[in-house]
Scaffold this motif. Structure first.
Motif, PDB file in Angstrom:
ATOM      1  N   GLU A   1       0.949  -1.091   0.064  1.00 49.78           N
ATOM      2  CA  GLU A   1      -0.019   0.091   0.007  1.00 49.78           C
ATOM      3  C   GLU A   1       0.794   1.169   0.118  1.00 49.78           C
ATOM      4  O   GLU A   1       0.495   2.482   0.270  1.00 49.78           O
ATOM      5  CB  GLU A   1      -0.954   0.157   1.312  1.00 49.78           C
ATOM      6  N   SER A   2       2.048   1.096  -0.173  1.00 49.82           N
ATOM      7  CA  SER A   2       2.993   2.090   0.096  1.00 49.82           C
ATOM      8  C   SER A   2       2.615   3.513  -0.969  1.00 49.82           C
ATOM      9  O   SER A   2       2.806   4.773  -0.652  1.00 49.82           O
ATOM     10  CB  SER A   2       4.452   1.835  -0.241  1.00 49.82           C
ATOM     11  N   ALA A   3       2.463   2.967  -2.217  1.00 50.48           N
ATOM     12  CA  ALA A   3       2.211   4.244  -3.202  1.00 50.48           C
ATOM     13  C   ALA A   3       0.859   4.770  -3.180  1.00 50.48           C
ATOM     14  O   ALA A   3       0.648   5.986  -3.122  1.00 50.48           O
ATOM     15  CB  ALA A   3       2.311   3.588  -4.684  1.00 50.48           C
ATOM     16  N   ALA A   4      -0.201   4.056  -2.894  1.00 53.66           N
ATOM     17  CA  ALA A   4      -1.422   4.382  -2.355  1.00 53.66           C
ATOM     18  C   ALA A   4      -1.421   5.079  -1.358  1.00 53.66           C
ATOM     19  O   ALA A   4      -2.244   6.297  -1.267  1.00 53.66           O
ATOM     20  CB  ALA A   4      -2.416   3.301  -2.206  1.00 53.66           C
ATOM     21  N   ALA A   5      -0.839   4.883  -0.299  1.00 58.84           N
ATOM     22  CA  ALA A   5      -0.847   5.429   1.191  1.00 58.84           C
ATOM     23  C   ALA A   5      -0.061   7.178   0.833  1.00 58.84           C
ATOM     24  O   ALA A   5      -0.666   7.926   1.289  1.00 58.84           O
ATOM     25  CB  ALA A   5      -0.272   5.077   2.253  1.00 58.84           C
ATOM     26  N   ASN A   6       1.007   6.998  -0.009  1.00 60.80           N
ATOM     27  CA  ASN A   6       1.856   8.257  -0.193  1.00 60.80           C
ATOM     28  C   ASN A   6       0.587   9.171  -1.134  1.00 60.80           C
ATOM     29  O   ASN A   6       0.851  10.374  -1.031  1.00 60.80           O
ATOM     30  CB  ASN A   6       2.986   8.007  -1.004  1.00 60.80           C
ATOM     31  N   GLY A   7       0.138   8.761  -2.216  1.00 58.83           N
ATOM     32  CA  GLY A   7      -0.968   9.162  -2.995  1.00 58.83           C
ATOM     33  C   GLY A   7      -2.170   9.916  -2.014  1.00 58.83           C
ATOM     34  O   GLY A   7      -2.368  11.138  -2.325  1.00 58.83           O
ATOM     35  N   PHE A   8      -2.510   9.333  -1.059  1.00 58.11           N
ATOM     36  CA  PHE A   8      -3.617   9.684  -0.061  1.00 58.11           C
ATOM     37  C   PHE A   8      -2.945  10.816   0.778  1.00 58.11           C
ATOM     38  O   PHE A   8      -3.708  11.822   1.005  1.00 58.11           O
ATOM     39  CB  PHE A   8      -4.153   8.752   0.646  1.00 58.11           C
ATOM     40  N   ASN A   9      -1.764  10.762   1.156  1.00 57.30           N
ATOM     41  CA  ASN A   9      -0.972  11.872   1.936  1.00 57.30           C
ATOM     42  C   ASN A   9      -0.831  13.267   1.201  1.00 57.30           C
ATOM     43  O   ASN A   9      -1.213  14.079   1.731  1.00 57.30           O
ATOM     44  CB  ASN A   9       0.259  11.298   2.657  1.00 57.30           C
ATOM     45  N   ALA A  10      -0.494  12.795   0.082  1.00 62.16           N
ATOM     46  CA  ALA A  10      -0.327  13.832  -0.925  1.00 62.16           C
ATOM     47  C   ALA A  10      -1.624  14.797  -1.211  1.00 62.16           C
ATOM     48  O   ALA A  10      -1.805  16.003  -1.209  1.00 62.16           O
ATOM     49  CB  ALA A  10       0.289  13.663  -2.310  1.00 62.16           C
ATOM     50  N   LEU A  11      -2.813  13.961  -1.358  1.00 65.03           N
ATOM     51  CA  LEU A  11      -4.221  14.339  -1.496  1.00 65.03           C
ATOM     52  C   LEU A  11      -4.500  15.322  -0.292  1.00 65.03           C
ATOM     53  O   LEU A  11      -4.993  16.441  -0.360  1.00 65.03           O
ATOM     54  CB  LEU A  11      -5.042  13.334  -1.532  1.00 65.03           C
ATOM     55  N   MET A  12      -3.959  14.872   1.047  1.00 64.42           N
ATOM     56  CA  MET A  12      -4.268  15.582   2.248  1.00 64.42           C
ATOM     57  C   MET A  12      -3.676  17.021   2.247  1.00 64.42           C
ATOM     58  O   MET A  12      -4.251  17.864   2.641  1.00 64.42           O
ATOM     59  CB  MET A  12      -3.940  14.974   3.223  1.00 64.42           C
ATOM     60  N   ARG A  13      -2.279  16.912   1.640  1.00 63.71           N
ATOM     61  CA  ARG A  13      -1.710  18.362   1.700  1.00 63.71           C
ATOM     62  C   ARG A  13      -2.335  18.970   0.599  1.00 63.71           C
ATOM     63  O   ARG A  13      -2.712  20.422   0.918  1.00 63.71           O
ATOM     64  CB  ARG A  13      -0.249  17.933   1.023  1.00 63.71           C
ATOM     65  N   SER A  14      -2.729  18.585  -0.715  1.00 55.83           N
ATOM     66  CA  SER A  14      -3.539  19.442  -1.657  1.00 55.83           C
ATOM     67  C   SER A  14      -4.877  20.021  -1.009  1.00 55.83           C
ATOM     68  O   SER A  14      -5.065  21.071  -1.334  1.00 55.83           O
ATOM     69  CB  SER A  14      -3.755  18.424  -2.808  1.00 55.83           C
ATOM     70  N   LEU A  15      -5.583  19.137  -0.263  1.00 58.70           N
ATOM     71  CA  LEU A  15      -6.853  19.391   0.194  1.00 58.70           C
ATOM     72  C   LEU A  15      -6.358  20.752   1.511  1.00 58.70           C
ATOM     73  O   LEU A  15      -7.111  21.627   1.535  1.00 58.70           O
ATOM     74  CB  LEU A  15      -7.305  18.153   1.171  1.00 58.70           C
TER      75      LEU A  15
END
Length: 491
Positions: A399-413
């Motif tokens: 899940e490393s790439a998906a979890a990093n993508g979600f974290n990047a989404l949180m920063r964008s939010l």
């Protein structure tokens, strides 16, 4: 357990330094594309023969497509491999740049900018790939450098874009970005190894991807357009209400499907949940300065508080802030190795808050603004480098790439919410200047105080992240892998 074993035995490639440099360059190029049109905003209605309301979508559409695509691309990286998805992300970056360069009306420009937004997944994919290819002793500093590349590119991209827009044809900006994206593609193809996909054999959750995309579009469109449409308007309230309903239904689906696009059980773990929460407020805190200080630099001196700089000069005053991120990020990696990424994250957001305090004292001169931005961006470099290390130390390899993508989404939010909140502050606290309503000095000060307060709140949330010394980050060989086993066992 089988998803962890390949990482335990794989040896990092000898050219890992070239991989890190390539991934950092990819992040810088992606960030430059985000800030590319900023110097053109005032001229876009004339250039594209449209209204300011229509041309504003040139900015908004990149935000929307990036937010929707980043977590989906991250999940696909876990399923089919990170290198293939990195190369796929480069295609819309190139195509979007070419479409924008050839545009003479607003619709193709919006299409081109949407394509550029689709390529924003290169950074979280690159961070996740580092876990597979970089020696353990260099992993923290490498993560910090690639993570901070977005801020570095944003800091350097604005003055470069302003200079090109001022002294050359505006289309040169997009032809140049196409060349940069092509160079990134060539480097990725030549230097980045193809490692086995961590979640190979699992299926792609199409309903989950569509639901997440629909919910994010409603949420971010309501936030980004609320000030223009009115926060109490039917359109804004309808979009925000729809976002709540769609995202709740999406959450129910994700908890019941076998291979979700975002594993909400993993994101609910305290270390992941609090890191993502801190990421939202850190993104807010970072963007507040990018909204307030450039305007302060460019406001007329006749107002008594504006600094009277041209856009190019303002960009040059801001550029050292981006350069500071380049220098601070590796230091943040070493700090994470020594004390853990939680310590680095807390320290980073406190430095951001201190930078805002300086900006309140030094906002009367361009030199003072530059110094304050250097401090703020130093904190951003520390914080942005620590967050992915915390995430990857708490999720399984699959899940490393998906979890990093979600974290990047949180920063964008966080940046989207920051833009909306600070935008309202600047629009409400105004003064009359020659018959025009301009943001008052009190408005700028209030915006900076908001940024400072949010950074302090991010620090409080980060301080609550559970501290486990052995899993705090990749300080020693196999540290992330040990945490991966623990994450799998917890799951």
């Amino acid at each position: 357990m089988s998803t962890v074993d390949p990482v335990d035995t794989a040896q990092p490639p000898p050219h890992s330094k070239g991989v890190v440099a390539t991934l950092a360059f990819a992040g810088i190029v992606a960030a430059i594309m985000q800030t590319l049109v900023t110097p053109l905003l005032a001229d876009l209605p004339r250039i594209l023969h449209s209204t300011p309301g229509n041309t504003a979508w040139v900015i908004t559409v990149t935000l929307l497509t990036g937010a929707v695509c980043v977590p989906v691309v991250g999940r696909l990286g876990d399923l089919v491999g990170k290198r293939p998805m990195l190369l796929i992300c480069c295609a819309p970056l190139i195509a979007g740049s070419v479409v924008c360069a050839l545009s003479s009306s607003v619709l193709p420009m919006i299409v081109g900018r949407a394509l550029q937004g689709m390529g924003m997944g290169v950074v979280p994919l690159g961070i996740a790939l580092l876990r597979d290819v970089v020696p353990a002793e260099r992993l923290s500093s490498s993560i910090a450098m690639v993570s901070a590349s977005m801020g570095i590119g944003g800091g350097l991209g604005l003055p470069i874009a302003a200079a090109v827009a001022q002294y050359a044809n505006w289309r040169v900006l997009f032809w140049g970005s196409a060349v940069l994206a092509a160079a990134v593609t060539a480097l990725l193809w030549a230097l980045v190894p193809n490692v086995p996909a961590g979640a190979r054999g699992q299926r792609f959750d199409l309903p989950g991807a569509l639901g997440l995309g629909a919910g994010l579009v409603c949420l971010l469109l309501g936030i980004s357009k609320g000030a223009d449409w009115g926060w109490g308007s039917a359109a804004t309230l309808g979009l925000l209400g729809a976002a709540v309903v769609v995202l709740l239904l999406w959450g129910v689906w994700e908890t019941r499907t076998k291979d979700p696009v975002v594993d909400l059980r993993t994101t609910a773990r305290p270390r992941v949940l609090l890191t993502n929460a801190a990421s939202i407020f850190t993104g807010f805190g970072m963007y507040a300065s990018m909204l307030v200080l450039p305007q302060l630099l460019q406001f007329p001196e006749e107002t008594g508080y504006g600094l009277g700089q041209s856009m190019l000069a303002a960009g040059l005053w801001m550029a050292p802030g981006g350069i500071m991120m380049m220098f601070v990020s590796p230091l943040g990696g070493k700090l994470s190795n020594a004390r853990g990424p939680k310590f680095t994250l807390v320290g980073g957001v406190l430095v951001i808050a201190a930078g805002y305090g300086l900006s309140l004292l030094l906002m009367g001169s361009a030199w003072g603004v530059m110094v304050a931005l250097m401090v703020i961006n130093s904190g951003v470099g520390l914080a942005y480098g620590a967050m992915p290390a915390l995430i990857m130390g708490a999720v399984p390899l699959s899940e490393s790439a998906a979890a990093n993508g979600f974290n990047a989404l949180m920063r964008s939010l966080g940046t989207s919410i920051g833009a909306a909140v600070v935008g309202v502050v600047l629009a409400q606290l105004t003064t009359d200047f020659g018959g025009h309503a301009l943001t008052s000095e009190n408005g700028f000060r209030t915006g900076l105080l908001v940024g400072c307060g949010v950074a302090l709140l991010a620090g409080l949330i980060a301080a609550a992240i559970p501290y486990r010394r052995e899993a705090e980050g990749p300080r020693a060989s196999g540290a992330v892998r040990v945490e991966s086993r623990e994450a799998l066992a917890e799951g």
